[in-house]
Design an enzyme around this catalytic site. Structure first.
Site, PDB file in Angstrom:
ATOM      1  N   CYS A  90      10.826  37.099  49.635  1.00 57.35           N
ATOM      2  CA  CYS A  90      11.331  35.838  49.103  1.00 57.35           C
ATOM      3  C   CYS A  90      12.395  35.270  50.052  1.00 57.35           C
ATOM      4  O   CYS A  90      12.075  34.894  51.169  1.00 57.35           O
ATOM      5  CB  CYS A  90      11.829  36.039  47.681  1.00 57.35           C
ATOM      6  SG  CYS A  90      11.911  34.496  46.721  1.00 57.35           S
ATOM      7  N   HIS A 178       6.763  38.447  45.138  1.00 54.53           N
ATOM      8  CA  HIS A 178       7.356  39.727  44.749  1.00 54.53           C
ATOM      9  C   HIS A 178       6.263  40.694  44.279  1.00 54.53           C
ATOM     10  O   HIS A 178       5.575  40.436  43.296  1.00 54.53           O
ATOM     11  CB  HIS A 178       8.350  39.528  43.605  1.00 54.53           C
ATOM     12  CG  HIS A 178       9.516  38.678  43.956  1.00 54.53           C
ATOM     13  ND1 HIS A 178      10.683  39.187  44.505  1.00 54.53           N
ATOM     14  CD2 HIS A 178       9.711  37.344  43.846  1.00 54.53           C
ATOM     15  CE1 HIS A 178      11.542  38.201  44.715  1.00 54.53           C
ATOM     16  NE2 HIS A 178      10.977  37.071  44.327  1.00 54.53           N
ATOM     17  N   GLU A 180       7.463  44.005  44.164  1.00 53.52           N
ATOM     18  CA  GLU A 180       8.358  45.131  43.886  1.00 53.52           C
ATOM     19  C   GLU A 180       8.967  45.101  42.490  1.00 53.52           C
ATOM     20  O   GLU A 180       9.698  46.027  42.120  1.00 53.52           O
ATOM     21  CB  GLU A 180       9.474  45.159  44.937  1.00 53.52           C
ATOM     22  CG  GLU A 180      10.639  44.218  44.694  1.00 53.52           C
ATOM     23  CD  GLU A 180      10.356  42.744  44.932  1.00 53.52           C
ATOM     24  OE1 GLU A 180      11.260  41.931  44.714  1.00 53.52           O
ATOM     25  OE2 GLU A 180       9.220  42.397  45.336  1.00 53.52           O
TER      26      GLU A 180
END
Length: 234
Positions: A90, A178, A180
């Site tokens: 990001c 994302h 994670e």
């Protein structure tokens, strides 16, 4: 080899998430730097192997509000020049893109929630992309985007955002999205940044994001671990 990971975290809500589990499974070491605690970024590049720059609500050009941004940009560029593995997620990906000379700008629309990306065939043919599906549902939370840096491979796009990632020299990886974040991390995000969740075409409400997380977070984690496996072999 025991990999030493050095993470730069810009806000407490966007830590390394499941990357910590990956490092633990790998038998590696995680060194964390929290920019929001105003710690000086003083580590030597000799003291880590892998740099991970995480997300945050600020933009790469907000140096007036966040004086550490310019220092971090120089630090990232030095890491690339010294041959380190560098991963940005990001904001971290935008930082890498800018450090490599690419433009970072506002995306035509905000993208928040679980939406599909399409991976490029060239990326799927690399050791990072082996075994991945061409289309994946991933979590987005951004209003900015980047151009693909000179010499880098564009790796993915979505309907809302043309450039979702890039790979530079095989060892520098930028992901706009994302992979994670699990249920705990998403719960924190939807609560802390709830004012951003004004539903529109590419912005889901908190309830939908959390519901989709239940079904999508584990495949995202598996994809992330697979990408990291291939990436660290470079």
């Amino acid at each position: 080899m025991t990999f030493r990971f050095f993470s730069i975290e810009h806000v407490p809500q966007e830590g390394v998430g499941t990357i910590s589990a990956y490092i633990r499974d790998l038998g590696g070491q995680l060194i964390r730097h929290r920019q929001y605690q105003k710690q000086p970024l003083s580590i030597s590049h000799d003291d880590y192997d892998v740099l991970v720059a995480m997300g945050g609500p600020m933009g790469v050009c907000d140096g007036g509000q966040h004086p550490w941004l310019d220092h971090e940009l120089r630090f990232i560029r030095e890491a690339v020049d010294q041959g380190k593995h560098v991963l940005g997620i990001c904001l971290g990906a935008q930082m890498i893109a800018k450090a490599l000379g690419a433009e970072v700008r506002k995306n035509p629309c905000t993208e928040i929630g679980w939406f599909p990306i399409l991976l490029e065939d060239a990326f799927l043919d690399t050791q990072l992309g082996q075994g991945l599906n061409r289309q994946m549902d991933v979590l987005h939370w951004h209003g900015d985007t980047f151009a693909t840096p000179p010499g880098a491979m564009r790796i993915a796009g979505s309907e809302a955002c043309a450039n979702q990632g890039f790979l530079y020299e095989g060892r520098v990886l930028g992901l706009q999205f994302h992979l994670e974040m699990g249920e705990e991390e998403v719960g924190v995000m939807t609560e802390h940044f709830k004012d951003e969740l004004v539903p529109e075409k590419f912005v889901q409400d908190a309830a939908e994001i959390r519901a989709r997380t239940v079904e999508c977070a584990m495949p995202a984690r598996q994809a992330l671990f697979s990408i990291l496996d291939g990436w660290l072999k470079y």
